[in-house]
Motif scaffolding. Structure first.
Motif, PDB file in Angstrom:
ATOM      1  N   SER A  14       7.964   2.404   3.475  1.00  0.00           N
ATOM      2  CA  SER A  14       7.636   0.987   3.333  1.00  0.00           C
ATOM      3  C   SER A  14       8.899   0.173   3.570  1.00  0.00           C
ATOM      4  O   SER A  14       9.839   0.206   2.779  1.00  0.00           O
ATOM      5  CB  SER A  14       7.091   0.716   1.928  1.00  0.00           C
ATOM      6  OG  SER A  14       6.994  -0.676   1.690  1.00  0.00           O
ATOM      7  N   LYS A  67      -1.190  -3.205   1.378  1.00  0.00           N
ATOM      8  CA  LYS A  67      -0.080  -3.447   2.297  1.00  0.00           C
ATOM      9  C   LYS A  67       0.011  -4.910   2.712  1.00  0.00           C
ATOM     10  O   LYS A  67      -0.976  -5.633   2.726  1.00  0.00           O
ATOM     11  CB  LYS A  67      -0.216  -2.565   3.547  1.00  0.00           C
ATOM     12  CG  LYS A  67      -0.006  -1.080   3.287  1.00  0.00           C
ATOM     13  CD  LYS A  67       0.088  -0.300   4.580  1.00  0.00           C
ATOM     14  CE  LYS A  67       0.404   1.156   4.320  1.00  0.00           C
ATOM     15  NZ  LYS A  67       0.571   1.931   5.581  1.00  0.00           N
ATOM     16  N   GLU A  99       4.508  -2.248   1.273  1.00  0.00           N
ATOM     17  CA  GLU A  99       3.547  -1.957   0.211  1.00  0.00           C
ATOM     18  C   GLU A  99       3.927  -2.752  -1.037  1.00  0.00           C
ATOM     19  O   GLU A  99       5.087  -3.138  -1.211  1.00  0.00           O
ATOM     20  CB  GLU A  99       3.524  -0.457  -0.083  1.00  0.00           C
ATOM     21  CG  GLU A  99       2.966   0.344   1.078  1.00  0.00           C
ATOM     22  CD  GLU A  99       3.066   1.841   0.875  1.00  0.00           C
ATOM     23  OE1 GLU A  99       2.376   2.575   1.597  1.00  0.00           O
ATOM     24  OE2 GLU A  99       3.849   2.264   0.004  1.00  0.00           O
TER      25      GLU A  99
END
Length: 436
Positions: free
Chosen positions: A247, A227, A96
């Motif tokens: 993430s 993302k 992310e």
């Protein structure tokens, strides 16, 4: 001659002239006696002798000592890192984007730290399915956290251990399933160590708190709706997982290990936490780490008072008290090829007493280029690579089998023991039965 005379005079103890009341003669005596002088030289270090440090593993009677390495023997080793010859073999996971609004956080506009329910996978080397795929591509296999621990070992004070599997011409550096290897240390290199007792600020509780803060900070400062996906998904995500994965991206990198001996190839699984865009719109990989203030003297936060105006002084103190942890984060970032290493400054919302839960607040952030930050903390990467190469060479001289690389608490010595093949397996079975 004058310079040598000055150096000789500098080594002399301070003196003073005293008159004998009986004879009236003047006598030259040392200004300070030995007791006072020794106490002065040892100031601030008594606490380290008083704190009883816990060994990471029990050295058993059937373990056979193979190699002993003192830190003084490896402090001047050097090996160049061939960055231009590093190859990214496989890249997995999803990242992310960093939320740049957190760059504007200050002590007057702090953000409460929020708890994340995301999963963090701490999979060791031999349990990694991608490592198994790449088993024929190299000679040495390890994760970035294991390599960073070895490469920065002269800075470590607490105890740790790493499992080594010698299989033919290959080495696998592993960690024990029931170890505290992935927990962060706190004030490991400070003059005043946290006490290893049952208080709210014990070594174990501070380590858990620092790990908790680091995990939550790394996920809170991200944009959840944007993302960056790699071709392959996270290899450790299962359909049975109750929560989403954090993430993270895994980069399996092929690194030549040069040296005076036979050329070797290292396969390293390294992690990056996030991605961001620079001023030109190019993606840059980022590692996110949290520094935390826990010693609120008199219930007041020193960071809240000084962070905005004296951030350099606070970071300098962290470099002194957490020299080993910062070095490991830096090495891991360099191994991963991260462009940015960003720190978050997190403090407690209130002082902690035994058995009391507390909240935390983000007071600010600061970022560095990993290679440049290595220079700031006096981390010689050529020495770090030299240390790794020497330990690898020592292990390559051993016969096939299972070994433990052990760092004794409070001492600058590494030891390699040969252990029976089933060592730690019975412990893992017992722990799994207890969980049931």
């Amino acid at each position: 001659r004058s310079r040598a005379r000055f150096q000789n005079r500098r080594n002399l103890r301070p003196t003073q002239r005293v008159q004998d009341p009986k004879t009236g003669r003047m006598t030259v005596i040392p200004k300070y006696n030995n007791v006072r002088r020794n106490n002065w030289n040892n100031r601030g270090h008594d606490n380290k002798n008083q704190v009883k440090l816990k060994s990471s593993v029990e050295v058993r009677k059937d373990w056979e000592l193979q190699v002993e390495i003192e830190f003084s023997q490896i402090s001047k080793l050097h090996l160049q890192y061939p960055e231009d010859k590093v190859v990214n073999m496989v890249e997995c996971g999803s990242l992310e984007y960093y939320d740049k609004r957190y760059d504007r956080v200050t002590t007057k506009a702090e953000r409460p730290l929020q708890m994340s329910n995301r999963l963090f996978h701490y999979v060791s080397t031999t349990d990694d399915p991608v490592i198994r795929e790449l088993a024929k591509e190299g000679h040495v296999f390890a994760t970035d956290s294991i390599l960073a621990t070895i490469m920065t070992c002269p800075r470590s004070y607490y105890s740790w251990d790493i499992i080594i599997q010698r299989v033919g011409s290959r080495l696998f550096f592993d960690k024990r399933d029931d170890s505290d290897f992935d927990l962060l240390t706190v004030n490991e290199t400070a003059n005043e160590l946290p006490l290893n007792d049952t208080s709210g600020n014990s070594l174990s509780k501070l380590s858990l708190e620092a790990t908790y803060i680091n995990q939550n900070f790394s996920q809170q400062v991200l944009k959840k709706d944007q993302k960056y996906n790699f071709k392959r998904p996270n290899p450790f995500v299962s359909e049975d997982d109750d929560h989403d994965a954090s993430s993270v991206a895994y980069r399996y990198r092929k690194i030549p290990l040069l040296g005076p001996g036979e050329p070797l190839t290292l396969i390293c699984r390294a992690e990056v936490d996030a991605v961001t865009q620079n001023a030109y719109g190019d993606e840059q990989f980022m590692n996110l780490k949290a520094l935390n203030e826990w010693d609120l003297k008199g219930g007041a936060s020193e960071w809240r008072q000084k962070l905005d105006t004296q951030r350099g002084d606070i970071l300098t103190t962290e470099m002194k008290n957490n020299k080993c942890k910062l070095a490991k984060w830096t090495v891991s970032s360099i191994l991963a090829g991260a462009d940015i290493l960003k720190f978050g400054y997190v403090t407690r919302s209130m002082p902690r007493s035994a058995g009391e839960s507390i909240g935390h607040s983000i007071l600010g952030t600061q970022q560095f280029i990993p290679k440049q930050f290595a220079g700031q903390i006096s981390l010689d990467m050529s020495n770090a690579w030299g240390i790794l190469r020497v330990i690898v060479d020592k292990c390559m001289q051993l016969s096939d089998g299972k070994y433990v690389l052990y760092k004794e608490p409070g001492k600058g010595i590494l030891r390699i023991y040969k252990v029976p093949p089933n060592t730690f397996e019975d412990d893992a079975d017992d722990s799994s039965e207890d969980e049931k």
